[in-house]
Design a protein around this motif. Structure first.
Motif, mmCIF file in Angstrom:
data_model
loop_
_atom_site.group_PDB
_atom_site.id
_atom_site.type_symbol
_atom_site.label_atom_id
_atom_site.label_comp_id
_atom_site.label_asym_id
_atom_site.label_seq_id
_atom_site.Cartn_x
_atom_site.Cartn_y
_atom_site.Cartn_z
ATOM 1 N N LYS A 83 1.597 15.190 0.288
ATOM 2 C CA LYS A 83 2.820 14.811 0.987
ATOM 3 C C LYS A 83 2.641 13.608 1.900
ATOM 4 O O LYS A 83 3.575 13.189 2.562
ATOM 5 N N ARG A 86 4.774 9.119 -1.138
ATOM 6 C CA ARG A 86 6.018 9.369 -1.864
ATOM 7 C C ARG A 86 5.771 9.319 -3.362
ATOM 8 O O ARG A 86 4.907 8.579 -3.831
ATOM 9 N N THR A 88 6.712 7.817 -6.771
ATOM 10 C CA THR A 88 7.176 6.449 -7.018
ATOM 11 C C THR A 88 7.148 6.161 -8.515
ATOM 12 O O THR A 88 6.417 6.839 -9.251
ATOM 13 N N SER A 135 4.905 8.450 2.920
ATOM 14 C CA SER A 135 6.126 9.240 3.075
ATOM 15 C C SER A 135 6.788 8.890 4.405
ATOM 16 O O SER A 135 6.153 8.350 5.318
#
Length: 146
Positions: A83, A86, A88, A135
């Protein structure tokens, strides 16, 4: 339409003036409100540049876009989803047949360290390393520290 469209930038003005030994005069005209504001250059920065955090290469699993959410949920249940980064789109150099159709899902472990044939393995079309953006929560915590 936008509330402050082109009509906002134009405004009417009136000047009252009186020169020595002359009658008062009224001049009415139009000017651009935007032209009276000082100009400044804005350089847009990416979230990583704003916080000094540069995206890094991480271990990823490549999955078809339609299966990305299913794989994400399965990886979360097994605490394998990283986490920090992100999900992608797969980069054009990804080791998969059609990178444009895939998503790179960041994982905590190397693909070699994942147990044999997990329940979600049929969703994975490839694995490797890819640069992924941080993130939003990581960027937010870095902003608070700064």
């Amino acid at each position: 339409s936008f509330a402050f469209g082109p009509s906002f930038a134009e405004c009417n003005h009136a000047k009252l003036g009186k020169e020595k030994n002359a009658p008062a005069s009224l001049t009415v005209g139009t000017s651009s409100a935007m032209s009276t504001l000082p100009k400044r250059t804005v350089h847009e920065k990416s979230p990583g540049e704003k916080t000094g955090a540069t995206p890094k290469e991480t271990n990823v699993l490549f999955v078809l876009k339609k299966d990305a959410k299913t794989l994400k949920i399965a990886l979360e249940k097994e605490s394998l989803l990283d986490k920090t980064y992100r999900m992608t789109p797969a980069s054009s150099g990804a080791a998969v047949e059609n990178p444009a159709a895939c998503i790179a899902v960041p994982i905590r472990k190397s693909p070699a360290d994942i147990s044999e044939n997990p329940s979600w393995s049929s969703l994975v079309v490839g694995n490797g390393k890819q640069i992924c953006p941080f993130s939003a929560s990581v960027i937010g915590s870095q902003k608070q520290k700064a």
